[in-house]
Design a protein around this motif. Structure first.
Motif, PDB file in Angstrom:
ATOM      1  N   SER A 172      31.384 111.016  52.556  1.00  0.00           N
ATOM      2  CA  SER A 172      31.072 111.833  51.601  1.00  0.00           C
ATOM      3  C   SER A 172      29.730 110.955  50.799  1.00  0.00           C
ATOM      4  O   SER A 172      29.114 111.297  50.394  1.00  0.00           O
ATOM      5  N   GLY A 173      29.948 109.513  51.316  1.00  0.00           N
ATOM      6  CA  GLY A 173      28.834 108.734  50.902  1.00  0.00           C
ATOM      7  C   GLY A 173      29.007 108.229  49.634  1.00  0.00           C
ATOM      8  O   GLY A 173      28.116 107.644  48.732  1.00  0.00           O
ATOM      9  N   ILE A 174      30.250 108.463  48.794  1.00  0.00           N
ATOM     10  CA  ILE A 174      30.408 108.284  47.444  1.00  0.00           C
ATOM     11  C   ILE A 174      31.859 107.385  47.488  1.00  0.00           C
ATOM     12  O   ILE A 174      32.631 107.416  48.643  1.00  0.00           O
ATOM     13  N   ARG A 175      31.684 106.223  46.533  1.00  0.00           N
ATOM     14  CA  ARG A 175      32.616 105.177  46.425  1.00  0.00           C
ATOM     15  C   ARG A 175      33.751 105.849  45.880  1.00  0.00           C
ATOM     16  O   ARG A 175      33.694 106.382  44.721  1.00  0.00           O
ATOM     17  N   MET A 176      35.112 105.571  46.098  1.00  0.00           N
ATOM     18  CA  MET A 176      36.254 105.783  45.523  1.00  0.00           C
ATOM     19  C   MET A 176      36.652 104.722  44.877  1.00  0.00           C
ATOM     20  O   MET A 176      36.899 103.836  45.106  1.00  0.00           O
ATOM     21  N   ASP A 177      36.503 105.052  43.372  1.00  0.00           N
ATOM     22  CA  ASP A 177      36.811 103.904  41.991  1.00  0.00           C
ATOM     23  C   ASP A 177      38.213 103.772  42.290  1.00  0.00           C
ATOM     24  O   ASP A 177      38.731 102.551  41.836  1.00  0.00           O
ATOM     25  N   HIS A 178      39.199 104.579  42.611  1.00  0.00           N
ATOM     26  CA  HIS A 178      40.516 104.390  42.499  1.00  0.00           C
ATOM     27  C   HIS A 178      41.307 105.284  43.437  1.00  0.00           C
ATOM     28  O   HIS A 178      40.702 106.323  43.966  1.00  0.00           O
ATOM     29  N   TYR A 179      42.441 104.784  43.953  1.00  0.00           N
ATOM     30  CA  TYR A 179      43.449 105.603  44.607  1.00  0.00           C
ATOM     31  C   TYR A 179      44.673 105.639  44.243  1.00  0.00           C
ATOM     32  O   TYR A 179      45.197 104.986  43.442  1.00  0.00           O
ATOM     33  N   MET A 180      45.223 107.034  44.358  1.00  0.00           N
ATOM     34  CA  MET A 180      46.730 107.306  44.008  1.00  0.00           C
ATOM     35  C   MET A 180      47.300 108.227  45.014  1.00  0.00           C
ATOM     36  O   MET A 180      46.632 109.009  45.842  1.00  0.00           O
ATOM     37  N   GLU A 181      48.575 107.902  45.164  1.00  0.00           N
ATOM     38  CA  GLU A 181      49.436 108.618  46.002  1.00  0.00           C
ATOM     39  C   GLU A 181      50.748 109.074  45.517  1.00  0.00           C
ATOM     40  O   GLU A 181      51.460 108.150  44.630  1.00  0.00           O
ATOM     41  N   ILE A 182      51.310 110.317  45.625  1.00  0.00           N
ATOM     42  CA  ILE A 182      52.695 110.570  45.306  1.00  0.00           C
ATOM     43  C   ILE A 182      53.291 111.274  46.496  1.00  0.00           C
ATOM     44  O   ILE A 182      52.837 111.705  47.364  1.00  0.00           O
ATOM     45  N   ASP A 183      54.699 111.243  46.467  1.00  0.00           N
ATOM     46  CA  ASP A 183      55.433 111.839  47.716  1.00  0.00           C
ATOM     47  C   ASP A 183      56.155 113.117  47.218  1.00  0.00           C
ATOM     48  O   ASP A 183      56.262 113.470  46.137  1.00  0.00           O
ATOM     49  N   PHE A 184      56.612 113.829  48.232  1.00  0.00           N
ATOM     50  CA  PHE A 184      57.466 114.824  47.993  1.00  0.00           C
ATOM     51  C   PHE A 184      58.579 114.754  46.926  1.00  0.00           C
ATOM     52  O   PHE A 184      58.380 115.510  46.107  1.00  0.00           O
ATOM     53  N   ALA A 185      59.294 113.730  46.915  1.00  0.00           N
ATOM     54  CA  ALA A 185      60.588 113.564  45.939  1.00  0.00           C
ATOM     55  C   ALA A 185      59.888 113.219  44.720  1.00  0.00           C
ATOM     56  O   ALA A 185      60.607 113.939  43.668  1.00  0.00           O
ATOM     57  N   GLY A 186      58.809 112.474  44.642  1.00  0.00           N
ATOM     58  CA  GLY A 186      58.372 112.391  43.075  1.00  0.00           C
ATOM     59  C   GLY A 186      58.068 113.746  42.479  1.00  0.00           C
ATOM     60  O   GLY A 186      58.160 113.831  41.101  1.00  0.00           O
ATOM     61  N   PHE A 187      57.339 114.479  43.340  1.00  0.00           N
ATOM     62  CA  PHE A 187      56.924 115.706  42.676  1.00  0.00           C
ATOM     63  C   PHE A 187      58.010 116.519  42.298  1.00  0.00           C
ATOM     64  O   PHE A 187      57.982 117.264  41.279  1.00  0.00           O
ATOM     65  N   LYS A 188      58.875 116.595  43.044  1.00  0.00           N
ATOM     66  CA  LYS A 188      60.041 117.721  42.771  1.00  0.00           C
ATOM     67  C   LYS A 188      60.923 116.843  41.466  1.00  0.00           C
ATOM     68  O   LYS A 188      61.396 117.734  40.558  1.00  0.00           O
ATOM     69  N   GLY A 189      60.961 115.583  41.312  1.00  0.00           N
ATOM     70  CA  GLY A 189      61.773 114.924  40.165  1.00  0.00           C
ATOM     71  C   GLY A 189      60.706 115.168  38.984  1.00  0.00           C
ATOM     72  O   GLY A 189      61.200 115.377  37.610  1.00  0.00           O
ATOM     73  N   LEU A 190      59.278 115.261  38.970  1.00  0.00           N
ATOM     74  CA  LEU A 190      58.414 115.424  37.780  1.00  0.00           C
ATOM     75  C   LEU A 190      58.806 116.606  37.224  1.00  0.00           C
ATOM     76  O   LEU A 190      58.753 116.633  36.071  1.00  0.00           O
ATOM     77  N   VAL A 191      58.691 117.681  38.153  1.00  0.00           N
ATOM     78  CA  VAL A 191      58.639 119.186  37.561  1.00  0.00           C
ATOM     79  C   VAL A 191      60.218 119.225  36.854  1.00  0.00           C
ATOM     80  O   VAL A 191      60.319 119.871  35.707  1.00  0.00           O
ATOM     81  N   ASP A 192      61.201 118.555  37.560  1.00  0.00           N
ATOM     82  CA  ASP A 192      62.645 118.678  36.855  1.00  0.00           C
ATOM     83  C   ASP A 192      62.568 118.181  35.302  1.00  0.00           C
ATOM     84  O   ASP A 192      63.099 118.560  34.592  1.00  0.00           O
ATOM     85  N   ALA A 193      61.846 116.904  35.536  1.00  0.00           N
ATOM     86  CA  ALA A 193      61.684 116.138  34.118  1.00  0.00           C
ATOM     87  C   ALA A 193      61.124 116.661  33.111  1.00  0.00           C
ATOM     88  O   ALA A 193      61.519 116.482  31.905  1.00  0.00           O
ATOM     89  N   VAL A 194      60.079 117.579  33.499  1.00  0.00           N
ATOM     90  CA  VAL A 194      59.209 118.482  32.241  1.00  0.00           C
ATOM     91  C   VAL A 194      60.048 119.714  31.839  1.00  0.00           C
ATOM     92  O   VAL A 194      59.542 120.398  31.231  1.00  0.00           O
ATOM     93  N   GLY A 195      61.257 119.996  32.572  1.00  0.00           N
ATOM     94  CA  GLY A 195      62.091 121.125  32.389  1.00  0.00           C
ATOM     95  C   GLY A 195      61.280 122.551  33.118  1.00  0.00           C
ATOM     96  O   GLY A 195      61.761 123.669  32.657  1.00  0.00           O
ATOM     97  N   GLY A 196      60.716 122.107  34.167  1.00  0.00           N
ATOM     98  CA  GLY A 196      60.182 123.401  34.857  1.00  0.00           C
ATOM     99  C   GLY A 196      58.884 123.672  34.546  1.00  0.00           C
ATOM    100  O   GLY A 196      58.230 123.400  33.950  1.00  0.00           O
ATOM    101  N   VAL A 197      58.285 124.671  35.555  1.00  0.00           N
ATOM    102  CA  VAL A 197      56.967 125.166  35.098  1.00  0.00           C
ATOM    103  C   VAL A 197      57.064 126.629  35.460  1.00  0.00           C
ATOM    104  O   VAL A 197      57.574 127.245  36.170  1.00  0.00           O
ATOM    105  N   THR A 198      56.193 127.472  34.529  1.00  0.00           N
ATOM    106  CA  THR A 198      56.045 128.768  34.605  1.00  0.00           C
ATOM    107  C   THR A 198      55.231 129.386  35.308  1.00  0.00           C
ATOM    108  O   THR A 198      53.780 128.958  35.120  1.00  0.00           O
ATOM    109  N   VAL A 199      55.182 130.223  36.321  1.00  0.00           N
ATOM    110  CA  VAL A 199      54.243 130.867  37.143  1.00  0.00           C
ATOM    111  C   VAL A 199      54.422 132.332  37.200  1.00  0.00           C
ATOM    112  O   VAL A 199      55.408 132.747  36.746  1.00  0.00           O
ATOM    113  N   THR A 200      53.169 132.960  37.322  1.00  0.00           N
ATOM    114  CA  THR A 200      53.230 134.389  37.407  1.00  0.00           C
ATOM    115  C   THR A 200      52.650 134.786  38.649  1.00  0.00           C
ATOM    116  O   THR A 200      51.451 134.226  39.145  1.00  0.00           O
ATOM    117  N   VAL A 201      53.478 135.651  39.635  1.00  0.00           N
ATOM    118  CA  VAL A 201      53.006 136.148  40.718  1.00  0.00           C
ATOM    119  C   VAL A 201      53.013 137.754  40.882  1.00  0.00           C
ATOM    120  O   VAL A 201      53.664 138.215  40.093  1.00  0.00           O
TER     121      VAL A 201
END
Length: 358
Positions: A172-201
């Motif tokens: 890219s020719g662009i400097r990354m000022d910061h780096y962040m990483e999350i894994d599968f289990a963390g994503f699942k736990g986060l959604v459960d912690a907020v009480g779920g997410v509403t989606v429309t399909v």
């Protein structure tokens, strides 16, 4: 499907080849849940998070890469590389992720926050993109030679996160000022912690591979269902890795909006639970590897509205030698990176991706 739900179309591969193989991924958009921590922690008392400091893992990106990096932006804008690990161990084994050992950067986003910190744009890098991996140093000090035509998502497992950062900076020719990483289990736990997410399909989705089974309409998804939703690979468009990006982008906005709607200041217990779930699965660069630093960074982003966040896929085209892979499309990709570097509006031409017909 409605316009907001319809993923990009995958064009035919060159020379009559087939579109890229269908691969499992848990969704680049999910990685912006990291922004949730930023939005939440900015206004919550420090004492609530002090006990969570040890949850966060840090990577010294500057030391690993050294001086071979682009200059920082000439403005106060910021660039973050956000990765998702597809580790298949432990809690992830129940999510139909397969029996692959180790971990890869199954998703990647370059998140650009322009000067003023009132908006953001996320650039999704398809995992099957062929790139040039620069010479890198592994965590044990050994040097790995540069290599051409390396699949982007393999770099994480082969060399480590610092090399992924260096690869993105080189392409890219662009400097990354910061780096962040999350894994599968963390994503699942986060959604459960907020009480779920509403989606429309707008159509039924029945995917035996991910386990997702939804009828057309509005649904409240728990953590497991949300993980299935962003990883679904059947019943949406052509099912390719590229075709799911639109669906994942929709979920990211729904999740961020859900977090912002909740009164976390009025509910310290919920705020703590969310922070605990996220930080346990969080790895950052060493400069952000504490809740105090994350909170400070978060307060600088409080003006970012998830509903106005722009999401763009890196313009790609099918590789002429291997139609199961893609490469950056030129001159569109260069125009996109230049706009981010100059902190200017992204030109319409840089939004077009030959591999998706966009």
């Amino acid at each position: 499907m409605s316009k907001t739900m319809e993923p990009p179309r995958a064009a035919e591969a060159p020379d009559g080849g087939h579109p890229p193989r269908r691969r499992r991924r848990w969704g680049s958009i999910v990685l912006l849940t990291l922004l949730v921590l930023v939005l939440v922690s900015g206004g919550v008392a420090y004492w609530l998070f002090n006990s969570l400091d040890n949850n966060i893992k840090g990577v010294d990106i500057d030391r690993a890469i050294g001086d071979d990096r682009p200059e920082k932006l000439p403005t106060s804008g910021q660039n973050l590389l956000i990765l998702g690990s597809d580790s298949r161990a432990g809690a992830n084994a129940a999510l139909n992720t397969g029996k692959v050992a180790g971990a890869r950067s199954d998703t990647a986003l370059v998140m650009h926050i322009p000067e003023g910190r009132t908006e953001a744009v996320a650039i999704s890098i398809p995992r099957d993109t062929l790139v040039t991996r620069p010479e890198c140093t592994k965590s044990d000090g050994t040097t790995v030679a540069s290599a051409n035509r390396v699949m982007f998502n393999s770099i994480y497992g082969q060399v480590g996160p610092a090399c992924v950062v260096k690869t993105v900076e080189k392409m890219s020719g662009i400097r990354m000022d910061h780096y962040m990483e999350i894994d599968f289990a963390g994503f699942k736990g986060l959604v459960d912690a907020v009480g779920g997410v509403t989606v429309t399909v707008d159509q039924d989705i029945h995917d035996k591979s991910s386990g997702l089974d939804l009828t057309a309409g509005t649904h409240r998804l728990d953590g497991t269902q949300s993980l299935q939703f962003v990883r679904t690979r059947h019943g949406i468009g052509d099912g390719s890795d590229l075709g799911r990006i639109s669906l994942q982008q929709q979920f990211m906005l729904d999740l961020l909006s859900e977090i912002k709607k909740q009164d976390l200041l009025g509910s310290p217990t919920k705020a703590f639970t969310i922070a605990d779930k996220l930080t346990a699965a969080l790895t950052t660069d060493s400069e952000l590897a504490s809740l105090t630093k994350l909170a400070e960074f978060g307060r600088s982003l409080n003006g970012v509205d998830p509903s106005s966040m722009e999401t763009i896929m890196l313009p790609v085209m099918y590789d002429k030698t291997d139609p199961n892979r893609v490469v950056a499309a030129e001159p569109q990709a260069t125009e996109l990176w230049k706009a981010l570097h100059d902190d200017t509006a992204i030109p319409e031409s840089a939004r077009k991706s030959p591999a998706t017909g966009g």
